[in-house]
Design a protein around this motif. Structure first.
Motif, PDB file in Angstrom:
ATOM      1  N   LEU A  55       0.831  -1.199   0.000  1.00 17.34           N
ATOM      2  CA  LEU A  55       0.000   0.000   0.000  1.00 17.34           C
ATOM      3  C   LEU A  55       0.866   1.250   0.000  1.00 17.34           C
ATOM      4  O   LEU A  55       0.597   2.219  -0.735  1.00 17.34           O
ATOM      5  CB  LEU A  55      -0.921  -0.016   1.225  1.00 17.34           C
ATOM      6  N   THR A  56       1.924   1.235   0.802  1.00 14.70           N
ATOM      7  CA  THR A  56       2.853   2.367   0.857  1.00 14.70           C
ATOM      8  C   THR A  56       3.511   2.598  -0.497  1.00 14.70           C
ATOM      9  O   THR A  56       3.607   3.738  -0.973  1.00 14.70           O
ATOM     10  CB  THR A  56       3.935   2.110   1.918  1.00 14.70           C
ATOM     11  N   ALA A  57       3.957   1.523  -1.134  1.00 14.17           N
ATOM     12  CA  ALA A  57       4.608   1.646  -2.439  1.00 14.17           C
ATOM     13  C   ALA A  57       3.649   2.243  -3.466  1.00 14.17           C
ATOM     14  O   ALA A  57       4.029   3.121  -4.248  1.00 14.17           O
ATOM     15  CB  ALA A  57       5.105   0.281  -2.906  1.00 14.17           C
ATOM     16  N   MET A  58       2.399   1.783  -3.455  1.00 17.06           N
ATOM     17  CA  MET A  58       1.435   2.270  -4.439  1.00 17.06           C
ATOM     18  C   MET A  58       1.061   3.740  -4.207  1.00 17.06           C
ATOM     19  O   MET A  58       0.676   4.447  -5.138  1.00 17.06           O
ATOM     20  CB  MET A  58       0.181   1.384  -4.407  1.00 17.06           C
ATOM     21  N   ILE A  59       1.183   4.198  -2.961  1.00 20.84           N
ATOM     22  CA  ILE A  59       0.926   5.611  -2.662  1.00 20.84           C
ATOM     23  C   ILE A  59       2.124   6.479  -3.018  1.00 20.84           C
ATOM     24  O   ILE A  59       1.982   7.584  -3.564  1.00 20.84           O
ATOM     25  CB  ILE A  59       0.562   5.785  -1.170  1.00 20.84           C
ATOM     26  N   VAL A  60       3.330   5.972  -2.727  1.00 20.05           N
ATOM     27  CA  VAL A  60       4.549   6.765  -2.919  1.00 20.05           C
ATOM     28  C   VAL A  60       4.931   6.898  -4.392  1.00 20.05           C
ATOM     29  O   VAL A  60       5.340   7.976  -4.851  1.00 20.05           O
ATOM     30  CB  VAL A  60       5.724   6.134  -2.128  1.00 20.05           C
ATOM     31  N   LEU A  61       4.785   5.833  -5.169  1.00 19.74           N
ATOM     32  CA  LEU A  61       5.289   5.820  -6.545  1.00 19.74           C
ATOM     33  C   LEU A  61       4.743   6.948  -7.426  1.00 19.74           C
ATOM     34  O   LEU A  61       5.513   7.557  -8.183  1.00 19.74           O
ATOM     35  CB  LEU A  61       5.013   4.458  -7.200  1.00 19.74           C
ATOM     36  N   PRO A  62       3.455   7.284  -7.375  1.00 16.57           N
ATOM     37  CA  PRO A  62       2.973   8.375  -8.238  1.00 16.57           C
ATOM     38  C   PRO A  62       3.496   9.757  -7.840  1.00 16.57           C
ATOM     39  O   PRO A  62       3.376  10.710  -8.618  1.00 16.57           O
ATOM     40  CB  PRO A  62       1.441   8.318  -8.060  1.00 16.57           C
ATOM     41  N   LEU A  63       4.069   9.866  -6.652  1.00 17.75           N
ATOM     42  CA  LEU A  63       4.506  11.174  -6.158  1.00 17.75           C
ATOM     43  C   LEU A  63       5.863  11.603  -6.708  1.00 17.75           C
ATOM     44  O   LEU A  63       6.215  12.784  -6.615  1.00 17.75           O
ATOM     45  CB  LEU A  63       4.584  11.147  -4.620  1.00 17.75           C
ATOM     46  N   LEU A  64       6.605  10.643  -7.270  1.00 19.14           N
ATOM     47  CA  LEU A  64       7.974  10.951  -7.724  1.00 19.14           C
ATOM     48  C   LEU A  64       8.156  10.520  -9.180  1.00 19.14           C
ATOM     49  O   LEU A  64       7.625   9.475  -9.592  1.00 19.14           O
ATOM     50  CB  LEU A  64       8.989  10.229  -6.830  1.00 19.14           C
ATOM     51  N   PRO A  65       8.931  11.287  -9.950  1.00 16.37           N
ATOM     52  CA  PRO A  65       9.111  10.978 -11.391  1.00 16.37           C
ATOM     53  C   PRO A  65      10.189   9.923 -11.629  1.00 16.37           C
ATOM     54  O   PRO A  65      11.225  10.184 -12.239  1.00 16.37           O
ATOM     55  CB  PRO A  65       9.531  12.334 -11.966  1.00 16.37           C
ATOM     56  N   ILE A  66       9.950   8.712 -11.143  1.00  9.64           N
ATOM     57  CA  ILE A  66      10.968   7.667 -11.265  1.00  9.64           C
ATOM     58  C   ILE A  66      10.668   6.785 -12.468  1.00  9.64           C
ATOM     59  O   ILE A  66       9.552   6.750 -12.984  1.00  9.64           O
ATOM     60  CB  ILE A  66      11.069   6.824  -9.975  1.00  9.64           C
ATOM     61  N   SER A  67      11.685   6.048 -12.898  1.00 12.55           N
ATOM     62  CA  SER A  67      11.588   5.237 -14.111  1.00 12.55           C
ATOM     63  C   SER A  67      10.713   4.003 -13.883  1.00 12.55           C
ATOM     64  O   SER A  67      10.480   3.575 -12.751  1.00 12.55           O
ATOM     65  CB  SER A  67      12.982   4.796 -14.553  1.00 12.55           C
ATOM     66  N   GLN A  68      10.268   3.402 -14.967  1.00 10.09           N
ATOM     67  CA  GLN A  68       9.459   2.184 -14.885  1.00 10.09           C
ATOM     68  C   GLN A  68      10.217   1.021 -14.249  1.00 10.09           C
ATOM     69  O   GLN A  68       9.642   0.290 -13.433  1.00 10.09           O
ATOM     70  CB  GLN A  68       8.947   1.799 -16.278  1.00 10.09           C
ATOM     71  N   PRO A  69      11.499   0.795 -14.604  1.00 12.37           N
ATOM     72  CA  PRO A  69      12.226  -0.285 -13.932  1.00 12.37           C
ATOM     73  C   PRO A  69      12.300  -0.093 -12.423  1.00 12.37           C
ATOM     74  O   PRO A  69      12.187  -1.060 -11.659  1.00 12.37           O
ATOM     75  CB  PRO A  69      13.626  -0.219 -14.564  1.00 12.37           C
ATOM     76  N   ALA A  70      12.488   1.158 -11.976  1.00 12.46           N
ATOM     77  CA  ALA A  70      12.536   1.426 -10.540  1.00 12.46           C
ATOM     78  C   ALA A  70      11.194   1.119  -9.890  1.00 12.46           C
ATOM     79  O   ALA A  70      11.128   0.515  -8.808  1.00 12.46           O
ATOM     80  CB  ALA A  70      12.936   2.875 -10.286  1.00 12.46           C
ATOM     81  N   LYS A  71      10.114   1.530 -10.534  1.00 12.30           N
ATOM     82  CA  LYS A  71       8.778   1.235 -10.011  1.00 12.30           C
ATOM     83  C   LYS A  71       8.561  -0.274  -9.913  1.00 12.30           C
ATOM     84  O   LYS A  71       8.043  -0.772  -8.902  1.00 12.30           O
ATOM     85  CB  LYS A  71       7.713   1.857 -10.911  1.00 12.30           C
ATOM     86  N   ALA A  72       8.953  -0.983 -10.960  1.00 14.87           N
ATOM     87  CA  ALA A  72       8.777  -2.439 -10.961  1.00 14.87           C
ATOM     88  C   ALA A  72       9.585  -3.089  -9.843  1.00 14.87           C
ATOM     89  O   ALA A  72       9.095  -3.984  -9.144  1.00 14.87           O
ATOM     90  CB  ALA A  72       9.188  -3.010 -12.315  1.00 14.87           C
ATOM     91  N   GLY A  73      10.838  -2.643  -9.671  1.00 12.97           N
ATOM     92  CA  GLY A  73      11.683  -3.196  -8.616  1.00 12.97           C
ATOM     93  C   GLY A  73      11.111  -2.946  -7.236  1.00 12.97           C
ATOM     94  O   GLY A  73      11.125  -3.832  -6.367  1.00 12.97           O
ATOM     95  N   ILE A  74      10.589  -1.735  -7.005  1.00 12.56           N
ATOM     96  CA  ILE A  74       9.999  -1.398  -5.707  1.00 12.56           C
ATOM     97  C   ILE A  74       8.770  -2.258  -5.439  1.00 12.56           C
ATOM     98  O   ILE A  74       8.591  -2.788  -4.333  1.00 12.56           O
ATOM     99  CB  ILE A  74       9.648   0.101  -5.657  1.00 12.56           C
ATOM    100  N   LEU A  75       7.920  -2.413  -6.438  1.00  7.71           N
ATOM    101  CA  LEU A  75       6.709  -3.219  -6.261  1.00  7.71           C
ATOM    102  C   LEU A  75       7.038  -4.692  -6.031  1.00  7.71           C
ATOM    103  O   LEU A  75       6.395  -5.359  -5.206  1.00  7.71           O
ATOM    104  CB  LEU A  75       5.796  -3.057  -7.472  1.00  7.71           C
ATOM    105  N   LEU A  76       8.035  -5.203  -6.737  1.00 10.22           N
ATOM    106  CA  LEU A  76       8.438  -6.600  -6.528  1.00 10.22           C
ATOM    107  C   LEU A  76       8.958  -6.815  -5.108  1.00 10.22           C
ATOM    108  O   LEU A  76       8.648  -7.823  -4.470  1.00 10.22           O
ATOM    109  CB  LEU A  76       9.508  -7.001  -7.540  1.00 10.22           C
ATOM    110  N   MET A  77       9.732  -5.860  -4.600  1.00 11.03           N
ATOM    111  CA  MET A  77      10.223  -5.986  -3.226  1.00 11.03           C
ATOM    112  C   MET A  77       9.085  -5.828  -2.222  1.00 11.03           C
ATOM    113  O   MET A  77       9.066  -6.487  -1.174  1.00 11.03           O
ATOM    114  CB  MET A  77      11.313  -4.949  -2.964  1.00 11.03           C
TER     115      MET A  77
END
Length: 289
Positions: A55-77
Protein backbone atom coordinates in the motif's frame (compact mmCIF):
# COMPACT_ATOMS: atom_id res chain seq x y z
CA UNK A 1 34.44 -14.89 -17.21
CA UNK A 2 31.10 -16.73 -17.27
CA UNK A 3 32.30 -19.08 -14.53
CA UNK A 4 33.22 -16.09 -12.36
CA UNK A 5 29.78 -14.54 -12.90
CA UNK A 6 28.11 -17.79 -11.78
CA UNK A 7 30.08 -17.96 -8.51
CA UNK A 8 28.38 -15.07 -6.62
CA UNK A 9 24.83 -16.46 -7.06
CA UNK A 10 26.04 -19.85 -5.83
CA UNK A 11 27.69 -18.24 -2.78
CA UNK A 12 24.54 -16.24 -2.19
CA UNK A 13 22.37 -19.37 -2.22
CA UNK A 14 24.77 -21.19 0.11
CA UNK A 15 25.01 -18.27 2.55
CA UNK A 16 21.25 -17.79 2.78
CA UNK A 17 20.79 -21.54 3.19
CA UNK A 18 23.32 -21.58 6.04
CA UNK A 19 21.41 -18.81 7.82
CA UNK A 20 18.29 -20.98 7.75
CA UNK A 21 20.28 -24.05 8.87
CA UNK A 22 21.55 -22.03 11.84
CA UNK A 23 17.99 -20.91 12.65
CA UNK A 24 16.81 -24.53 12.62
CA UNK A 25 19.62 -25.59 14.93
CA UNK A 26 19.02 -22.71 17.36
CA UNK A 27 15.23 -23.06 17.48
CA UNK A 28 13.21 -24.81 20.16
CA UNK A 29 10.22 -27.08 19.70
CA UNK A 30 7.14 -25.08 18.76
CA UNK A 31 8.96 -21.93 17.63
CA UNK A 32 8.02 -22.23 13.96
CA UNK A 33 4.27 -22.59 14.64
CA UNK A 34 4.10 -19.94 17.38
CA UNK A 35 2.59 -17.21 15.19
CA UNK A 36 0.34 -19.58 13.23
CA UNK A 37 -1.27 -20.69 16.50
CA UNK A 38 -2.18 -17.11 17.50
CA UNK A 39 -4.68 -15.51 15.11
CA UNK A 40 -4.31 -12.05 16.67
CA UNK A 41 -0.56 -11.97 16.19
CA UNK A 42 -0.89 -13.42 12.70
CA UNK A 43 -3.47 -10.83 11.63
CA UNK A 44 -1.31 -7.92 12.80
CA UNK A 45 1.72 -9.44 11.12
CA UNK A 46 -0.15 -9.86 7.82
CA UNK A 47 -1.15 -6.21 7.95
CA UNK A 48 2.42 -5.12 8.72
CA UNK A 49 4.35 -7.43 6.40
CA UNK A 50 1.96 -7.96 3.47
CA UNK A 51 -0.47 -5.03 3.28
CA UNK A 52 1.39 -1.92 4.47
CA UNK A 53 4.55 -2.27 2.30
CA UNK A 54 2.52 -2.69 -0.90
CA UNK A 55 0.00 0.00 0.00
CA UNK A 56 2.85 2.37 0.86
CA UNK A 57 4.61 1.65 -2.44
CA UNK A 58 1.44 2.27 -4.44
CA UNK A 59 0.93 5.61 -2.66
CA UNK A 60 4.55 6.76 -2.92
CA UNK A 61 5.29 5.82 -6.54
CA UNK A 62 2.97 8.38 -8.24
CA UNK A 63 4.51 11.17 -6.16
CA UNK A 64 7.97 10.95 -7.72
CA UNK A 65 9.11 10.98 -11.39
CA UNK A 66 10.97 7.67 -11.26
CA UNK A 67 11.59 5.24 -14.11
CA UNK A 68 9.46 2.18 -14.89
CA UNK A 69 12.23 -0.28 -13.93
CA UNK A 70 12.54 1.43 -10.54
CA UNK A 71 8.78 1.24 -10.01
CA UNK A 72 8.78 -2.44 -10.96
CA UNK A 73 11.68 -3.20 -8.62
CA UNK A 74 10.00 -1.40 -5.71
CA UNK A 75 6.71 -3.22 -6.26
CA UNK A 76 8.44 -6.60 -6.53
CA UNK A 77 10.22 -5.99 -3.23
CA UNK A 78 7.01 -4.74 -1.62
CA UNK A 79 5.31 -8.10 -2.24
CA UNK A 80 8.34 -10.25 -1.28
CA UNK A 81 8.36 -10.87 2.50
CA UNK A 82 10.77 -12.01 5.23
CA UNK A 83 14.21 -13.01 3.90
CA UNK A 84 16.50 -15.43 5.79
CA UNK A 85 18.54 -12.50 7.17
CA UNK A 86 15.56 -11.19 9.16
CA UNK A 87 15.77 -13.58 12.17
CA UNK A 88 19.42 -12.74 12.80
CA UNK A 89 18.69 -9.01 12.77
CA UNK A 90 15.65 -9.33 15.03
CA UNK A 91 17.33 -11.64 17.56
CA UNK A 92 20.37 -9.37 17.76
CA UNK A 93 18.13 -6.52 18.89
CA UNK A 94 16.15 -8.28 21.58
CA UNK A 95 13.62 -10.26 19.54
CA UNK A 96 11.84 -13.20 21.18
CA UNK A 97 12.95 -16.43 19.46
CA UNK A 98 9.42 -17.89 19.25
CA UNK A 99 8.07 -14.75 17.62
CA UNK A 100 11.05 -14.30 15.28
CA UNK A 101 11.12 -17.86 14.00
CA UNK A 102 7.32 -18.00 14.01
CA UNK A 103 7.14 -15.00 11.67
CA UNK A 104 9.73 -16.50 9.36
CA UNK A 105 7.89 -19.81 9.07
CA UNK A 106 4.40 -18.30 8.81
CA UNK A 107 5.31 -15.92 6.00
CA UNK A 108 7.36 -18.45 4.12
CA UNK A 109 4.15 -20.48 3.87
CA UNK A 110 1.85 -17.49 3.29
CA UNK A 111 4.15 -16.11 0.59
CA UNK A 112 3.23 -19.04 -1.65
CA UNK A 113 -0.27 -17.53 -1.75
CA UNK A 114 0.24 -13.82 -1.09
CA UNK A 115 3.03 -13.17 -3.61
CA UNK A 116 1.17 -14.52 -6.69
CA UNK A 117 -2.11 -12.92 -5.54
CA UNK A 118 -0.56 -9.50 -4.91
CA UNK A 119 1.51 -9.76 -8.08
CA UNK A 120 -1.60 -10.47 -10.14
CA UNK A 121 -3.37 -7.57 -8.44
CA UNK A 122 -0.49 -5.22 -9.31
CA UNK A 123 -0.44 -6.41 -12.93
CA UNK A 124 -4.18 -5.80 -13.26
CA UNK A 125 -4.06 -2.45 -11.45
CA UNK A 126 -1.27 -1.07 -13.63
CA UNK A 127 -2.46 -2.81 -16.79
CA UNK A 128 0.79 -4.70 -17.46
CA UNK A 129 1.31 -8.20 -18.78
CA UNK A 130 3.23 -9.94 -16.01
CA UNK A 131 3.19 -13.46 -14.60
CA UNK A 132 3.63 -14.43 -10.94
CA UNK A 133 3.75 -18.25 -11.01
CA UNK A 134 3.05 -20.06 -7.77
CA UNK A 135 5.68 -22.61 -8.79
CA UNK A 136 8.46 -20.01 -8.90
CA UNK A 137 7.64 -18.75 -5.40
CA UNK A 138 7.06 -22.22 -3.98
CA UNK A 139 10.27 -23.55 -5.54
CA UNK A 140 12.28 -20.65 -4.15
CA UNK A 141 10.82 -21.16 -0.66
CA UNK A 142 11.26 -24.94 -0.78
CA UNK A 143 14.93 -24.77 -1.77
CA UNK A 144 15.74 -21.62 0.20
CA UNK A 145 13.86 -22.35 3.41
CA UNK A 146 12.24 -25.77 3.75
CA UNK A 147 15.29 -27.85 2.79
CA UNK A 148 17.89 -25.93 4.86
CA UNK A 149 15.42 -25.68 7.77
CA UNK A 150 14.95 -29.46 7.72
CA UNK A 151 18.73 -29.88 7.70
CA UNK A 152 19.05 -27.51 10.66
CA UNK A 153 16.36 -29.34 12.64
CA UNK A 154 17.99 -32.72 11.97
CA UNK A 155 21.39 -31.38 13.02
CA UNK A 156 20.15 -29.55 16.10
CA UNK A 157 17.63 -32.03 17.47
CA UNK A 158 19.05 -35.39 16.49
CA UNK A 159 22.63 -35.51 15.23
CA UNK A 160 24.14 -32.81 17.47
CA UNK A 161 21.54 -32.56 20.20
CA UNK A 162 24.02 -31.58 22.91
CA UNK A 163 26.01 -29.13 20.83
CA UNK A 164 26.87 -25.73 22.25
CA UNK A 165 24.57 -22.79 21.38
CA UNK A 166 27.68 -21.19 19.94
CA UNK A 167 27.61 -23.62 16.99
CA UNK A 168 24.62 -22.06 15.17
CA UNK A 169 26.06 -18.63 15.98
CA UNK A 170 29.30 -19.59 14.24
CA UNK A 171 27.36 -20.93 11.26
CA UNK A 172 25.50 -17.61 11.08
CA UNK A 173 28.80 -15.72 11.19
CA UNK A 174 30.19 -17.78 8.32
CA UNK A 175 26.95 -17.29 6.39
CA UNK A 176 27.05 -13.52 6.85
CA UNK A 177 30.65 -13.36 5.64
CA UNK A 178 29.75 -15.41 2.55
CA UNK A 179 26.76 -13.13 2.04
CA UNK A 180 29.00 -10.07 1.90
CA UNK A 181 31.44 -11.83 -0.43
CA UNK A 182 28.58 -12.86 -2.72
CA UNK A 183 26.80 -9.51 -2.87
CA UNK A 184 29.89 -7.40 -3.57
CA UNK A 185 30.46 -8.71 -7.14
CA UNK A 186 26.70 -8.87 -7.80
CA UNK A 187 26.46 -5.16 -7.02
CA UNK A 188 29.56 -4.43 -9.08
CA UNK A 189 28.13 -6.21 -12.14
CA UNK A 190 24.81 -4.39 -11.68
CA UNK A 191 26.38 -0.99 -10.97
CA UNK A 192 25.97 0.49 -14.49
CA UNK A 193 22.21 -0.10 -14.26
CA UNK A 194 22.02 0.96 -10.61
CA UNK A 195 23.75 4.24 -11.46
CA UNK A 196 21.00 5.04 -13.98
CA UNK A 197 18.44 4.87 -11.14
CA UNK A 198 20.25 7.39 -8.94
CA UNK A 199 19.07 10.97 -9.05
CA UNK A 200 15.50 10.58 -10.32
CA UNK A 201 13.84 10.08 -6.94
CA UNK A 202 14.15 6.27 -6.87
CA UNK A 203 16.23 6.28 -3.69
CA UNK A 204 13.78 8.62 -1.97
CA UNK A 205 10.85 6.38 -2.94
CA UNK A 206 12.64 3.26 -1.72
CA UNK A 207 13.58 4.92 1.57
CA UNK A 208 10.00 6.07 2.13
CA UNK A 209 8.63 2.58 1.55
CA UNK A 210 11.13 1.10 4.01
CA UNK A 211 10.54 3.77 6.67
CA UNK A 212 6.74 3.58 6.48
CA UNK A 213 6.78 -0.24 6.51
CA UNK A 214 9.14 -0.12 9.49
CA UNK A 215 6.87 2.31 11.33
CA UNK A 216 3.81 0.20 10.58
CA UNK A 217 5.45 -2.95 11.86
CA UNK A 218 6.75 -1.24 14.98
CA UNK A 219 3.36 0.25 15.86
CA UNK A 220 1.51 -3.01 15.23
CA UNK A 221 3.98 -5.03 17.30
CA UNK A 222 2.15 -4.35 20.55
CA UNK A 223 3.45 -3.06 23.88
CA UNK A 224 6.47 -5.37 24.20
CA UNK A 225 9.68 -3.96 22.71
CA UNK A 226 10.78 -7.46 21.66
CA UNK A 227 7.70 -7.84 19.43
CA UNK A 228 7.72 -4.23 18.22
CA UNK A 229 11.34 -4.34 17.11
CA UNK A 230 10.89 -7.75 15.47
CA UNK A 231 7.78 -6.85 13.50
CA UNK A 232 9.48 -3.61 12.43
CA UNK A 233 12.38 -5.60 10.97
CA UNK A 234 10.06 -8.17 9.39
CA UNK A 235 8.02 -5.46 7.66
CA UNK A 236 10.96 -3.38 6.46
CA UNK A 237 13.42 -6.08 5.32
CA UNK A 238 12.20 -7.49 2.02
CA UNK A 239 13.28 -10.67 0.19
CA UNK A 240 15.44 -9.84 -2.86
CA UNK A 241 15.64 -13.52 -3.79
CA UNK A 242 11.90 -13.79 -4.41
CA UNK A 243 11.83 -10.41 -6.19
CA UNK A 244 14.71 -11.39 -8.49
CA UNK A 245 13.13 -14.78 -9.21
CA UNK A 246 9.89 -13.07 -10.23
CA UNK A 247 11.80 -10.62 -12.42
CA UNK A 248 13.48 -13.58 -14.10
CA UNK A 249 10.16 -15.38 -14.56
CA UNK A 250 8.93 -12.37 -16.53
CA UNK A 251 12.14 -12.15 -18.60
CA UNK A 252 12.62 -8.66 -17.20
CA UNK A 253 15.56 -6.55 -18.19
CA UNK A 254 18.60 -5.92 -16.01
CA UNK A 255 17.45 -2.46 -14.80
CA UNK A 256 14.60 -4.09 -12.83
CA UNK A 257 17.02 -6.47 -11.12
CA UNK A 258 19.27 -3.48 -10.45
CA UNK A 259 16.32 -1.68 -8.84
CA UNK A 260 15.74 -4.69 -6.58
CA UNK A 261 19.39 -4.64 -5.49
CA UNK A 262 19.31 -0.88 -4.96
CA UNK A 263 16.19 -1.25 -2.80
CA UNK A 264 18.06 -3.80 -0.68
CA UNK A 265 21.02 -1.45 -0.20
CA UNK A 266 18.75 1.51 0.63
CA UNK A 267 16.92 -0.66 3.17
CA UNK A 268 20.19 -1.62 4.88
CA UNK A 269 21.18 2.04 5.17
CA UNK A 270 17.75 3.23 6.34
CA UNK A 271 17.67 0.59 9.09
CA UNK A 272 20.96 1.78 10.64
CA UNK A 273 19.38 4.56 12.77
CA UNK A 274 16.62 2.16 13.85
CA UNK A 275 19.22 -0.34 15.04
CA UNK A 276 21.12 2.38 16.92
CA UNK A 277 17.94 3.46 18.74
CA UNK A 278 17.03 -0.14 19.57
CA UNK A 279 20.54 -0.77 20.85
CA UNK A 280 20.27 2.21 23.20
CA UNK A 281 16.87 1.07 24.46
CA UNK A 282 18.19 -2.42 25.17
CA UNK A 283 21.19 -1.04 27.04
CA UNK A 284 19.19 1.48 29.07
CA UNK A 285 18.17 -0.80 32.01
CA UNK A 286 21.76 -2.01 32.42
CA UNK A 287 23.12 1.52 32.37
CA UNK A 288 20.61 2.58 35.03
CA UNK A 289 21.45 -0.40 37.20
Amino acid sequence: MEAIKQLPPILLTVSLGLLVVAAGMASSRGDFVYVLRQPGLLAKAVLAIVVIPLLTAMIVLPLLPISQPAKAGILLMAISPVPPVMPGKALKFGGDAQYVYGLQAAFALLAILTVPLLGSFIAAFYGVDAQFPVGVVAGHIFLGLIVPLAIGLVLGRWLFRGASPAVPQRISTVANVLLLIAFAPILIFAWPHIRELIGDGSIVAMALVVVLALAGGYLLGGPALAHRSTLGFAAAIRHPGIALALAGANHSDKPISAAVLLFMVVGIIVLIPYQIVLGRKLRAPTDQG
